[in-house]
Write a protein that holds these residues in place. Structure first.
Motif, short mmCIF file in Angstrom:
data_model
loop_
_atom_site.label_atom_id
_atom_site.label_comp_id
_atom_site.label_asym_id
_atom_site.label_seq_id
_atom_site.Cartn_x
_atom_site.Cartn_y
_atom_site.Cartn_z
N ARG A 174 2.66 5.49 -0.13
CA ARG A 174 3.77 5.20 -1.07
C ARG A 174 3.27 4.46 -2.30
O ARG A 174 3.68 4.73 -3.43
CB ARG A 174 4.84 4.37 -0.35
CG ARG A 174 5.79 5.20 0.50
CD ARG A 174 7.06 4.42 0.76
NE ARG A 174 6.80 3.15 1.40
CZ ARG A 174 6.73 2.98 2.72
NH1 ARG A 174 6.89 4.02 3.51
NH2 ARG A 174 6.50 1.80 3.23
N LEU A 202 5.59 8.92 4.96
CA LEU A 202 4.48 8.40 4.16
C LEU A 202 4.18 6.98 4.57
O LEU A 202 5.10 6.18 4.78
CB LEU A 202 4.87 8.41 2.68
CG LEU A 202 4.84 9.74 1.93
CD1 LEU A 202 5.29 9.52 0.51
CD2 LEU A 202 3.46 10.34 1.95
N GLY A 259 2.72 3.11 4.00
CA GLY A 259 2.84 2.19 2.87
C GLY A 259 1.76 2.43 1.84
O GLY A 259 2.01 2.38 0.63
N HIS A 260 0.56 2.73 2.32
CA HIS A 260 -0.56 3.00 1.42
C HIS A 260 -0.28 4.24 0.57
O HIS A 260 -0.47 4.23 -0.65
CB HIS A 260 -1.81 3.21 2.27
CG HIS A 260 -3.05 3.49 1.50
ND1 HIS A 260 -3.45 2.68 0.46
CD2 HIS A 260 -3.98 4.47 1.61
CE1 HIS A 260 -4.58 3.16 -0.03
NE2 HIS A 260 -4.92 4.25 0.65
#
Lengths: 189, 427
Positions: free
Chosen positions: B27, B22, B24-25
């Motif tokens: 997450r 995934l 960072g966005h």
């Protein structure tokens, strides 16, 4: 506009959004209870750290200098400790802290909707600044964003209905079921 | 800085396995959605479900199949990379499908990035300026690929291949030439008469001489046929001794830096004059290239200077090197900080064998001053050290090895000027 200047502008915009959403969620500041103050402190700290990470500071990158030229037995632990602030997911901490701050206030659906819009604006701006991408990458997501915004307004309307009537309850249940179905589809990414 | 077109040589394509995670966005979207749902359930406030809805909707599209391998091609500079000049490394990523690629070069501490630009056919070029000579890794390439929705990402780190950076050669316009040159055709004017173009004198005509060389004015004056004579043109054998056994001074201006730059410049200057040039590298080991002329010899010498390649020999062999490496009558030019006593003894041994040598001192650093209560002791040690250095240089001059100092900034012609204006007498 040059690339560094555009990036600086994006980071400045993110900083403004962060300040706006923390202020919006915290207001009105009432009483001196310990828990809300703690959550507010967490939100402010997370806001500063998330903006600092975007600005690529040493603390955010975990680039800490060694305590000395010699590798002392505790130097690795020291390095891990000093690099820890840069590794924490400050943006996520900020989002959760802001939501908790909002939840600590009495129910105010339209205030919450504004906060939701601010929060998503922040998330998207943070994403653009972090990945150094242009606004064009958000183009394909626009319909989904509009649909999500509609759902958020729908939920707020349900919450704003007077009393605890069956209509409001059904709307809330429908929204919840939609969200859970969406989660089931999204999580195996 | 104006970007110059740089020729690159593409390497083979490498397949690297990738693991998608995934982004960072994504997450953050999941965190917001989960937090919204939890708060909605705990506080029984449906407006927080409205927070989860957009987040989960945005997560929906990221369920496509992603490639599990990535192709990476790396192109290294085709020509010589010289310190201080701009070079480039090219990277081409393939097999990413519809994903968006983000490349980042983490440069080694000996190069500085000068820019990056997309090239042709999917290549991406990183321009850099190497700060110091040697064979070193360029750095690490970080490849991050996002899916179309930027919800999943994979990150690959790969080491860039080593690059040989050649030292910036010192400027040397005029050459040190010996008085006695071996009988090999070249470009230096010899004392012996021959078929060169340098006028040597006039002598009486003898049968067999070429008539076109008759000096008619002298013939008229003396009444007998007089002939112009010319000097012979000979090639010189020059052996460069590069002392990199110690490296003192600031990086970029250390004694080893100056020694290699001076050796590179001197070798280039003598090879341009069609002389035979050899190189002896005096470092941890002794390495050498026997004297020869030509362009290939220049490449061999450059490679030894920059990469230190070649079979290693013990340092003690310097004083007793064979004639094919140190031919009799060769000029030995030494670039050294004169801090290794073993080398100084070897120089004395070479002088005893009759070699004409010139030492160029490349020491630019001095011991630091002391602090506090140790200052007096440090100053005393520094004075003793200076006296020792003076004694070493004096002893070399006494046995006929001149020592000159080069600061690394000016052209080598300046310190060598006393020997380039007249021929160096050799035994």
């Amino acid at each position: 506009m040059s690339r560094p200047a555009a990036r600086t502008r994006t980071i400045a915009g993110v900083a403004l959004l962060v300040a706006a959403e923390v202020t919006w969620a915290a207001l009105p500041l009432g009483g001196s209870a310990a828990f809300p103050s703690l959550v507010l402190a967490c939100a402010v700290l997370a806001a500063m750290m998330s903006v600092a990470r975007l600005a690529d500071t040493a603390a955010a990158d975990g680039e800490q200098s060694r305590p000395g030229g010699y590798d002392w037995p505790w130097s690795s632990a020291w390095l891990w400790l000093t690099a820890l602030p840069g590794r924490l997911p400050w943006a996520e901490v900020l989002a959760v802290a802001v939501l908790v701050l909002e939840a600590l206030h009495p129910a105010r659906p339209w205030h919450t909707v504004v906060l939701i819009f601010l929060l998503f604006w922040f998330l998207l701006a943070y994403h653009l600044a972090e990945s150094d991408a242009g606004r064009v990458v958000l183009g394909p997501q626009l319909p989904l964003l509009l649909a999500g915004g509609g759902l958020a307004v729908l939920c707020a309307a349900a919450a704003a209905l007077p009393g605890t009537g069956a209509g409001a309850g059904w709307l809330a249940v429908l929204s919840g079921v939609a969200a859970v179905v969406a989660a089931g589809l999204a999580l195996p990414v | 800085m104006q970007s110059q077109p740089v020729l690159l040589t593409a390497g083979p394509r490498h397949e690297l396995p990738v693991t998608w995670q995934l982004s960072g966005h994504a997450r953050r979207l999941v965190s917001v959605a989960v937090a919204g749902l939890l708060i909605a359930v705990i506080t029984r406030r449906p407006e927080f479900v409205g927070l989860a809805a957009p987040a989960l909707l945005l997560l929906l599209p990221g369920r496509g199949r992603q490639p599990d391998h990535l192709g990476i091609e790396i192109a290294t500079p085709a020509g010589q990379v010289t310190e201080g000049s701009q070079a480039a490394v090219g990277v081409r990523i393939s097999g990413q499908g519809a994903g968006q690629v983000r490349l980042r070069l983490h440069p080694g501490n000996w190069i500085s990035l000068a820019g990056e630009s997309p090239g042709e056919d999917g290549w991406f070029n990183f321009r850099f300026v190497p700060g110091r000579w040697g064979a070193r890794q360029l750095g690490t390439l970080e490849v991050v690929i996002f899916d179309r929705w930027r919800l999943a990402a994979c990150r690959v780190l790969t080491s860039l291949p080593p690059v040989i950076c050649y030292p910036e050669p010192a400027r040397l316009g005029s050459l040190v030439v010996l008085s006695k040159l071996p009988a090999r055709l070249g470009e230096h004017t010899s004392r012996r008469p021959g078929e060169g173009v340098e006028f040597a004198g006039v002598r009486e005509f003898v049968p067999g001489d070429r008539q076109r060389r008759i000096n008619w004015p002298a013939t008229t004056r003396r009444g007998t046929l007089q002939l112009n004579t010319f000097t012979a043109e000979r090639a010189q054998t020059t052996v460069i001794l590069m002392d990199i056994s110690v490296d003192v001074g600031a990086a970029g201006r250390s004694s080893a830096d100056l020694a290699v730059r001076a050796a590179a410049g001197t070798a280039a200057a003598y090879l341009a004059a069609r002389d035979r040039v050899g190189l002896i590298s005096y470092g941890k080991h002794l390495r050498w290239i026997a004297p020869a002329a030509g362009r290939r010899q220049a490449e061999r010498i450059s490679y030894l200077i920059a990469a230190g390649a070649g079979p290693p020999y013990p340092l003690e062999m310097l004083g007793s090197l064979a004639g094919d490496i140190l031919p009799p009558g060769a000029l030995v030019i030494v670039f050294s900080p004169l801090l290794t006593l073993r080398l100084i003894e070897s120089l004395r041994a070479l002088r005893e064998r009759g070699f004409a040598a010139v030492v160029v001192d490349v020491l630019t650093a001095q011991p630091g001053t002391g602090h506090g209560r140790y200052r007096a002791t440090a100053d005393l040690a520094r004075r003793i050290w200076r006296m020792e250095q003076e004694a070493i240089r004096f002893s070399l001059r006494e046995i006929g090895i001149p020592v000159v100092h080069w600061d690394g900034q000016s052209a080598l012609d300046e310190p060598l000027a006393p020997f380039t204006r007249r021929q160096v007498v050799s035994r």
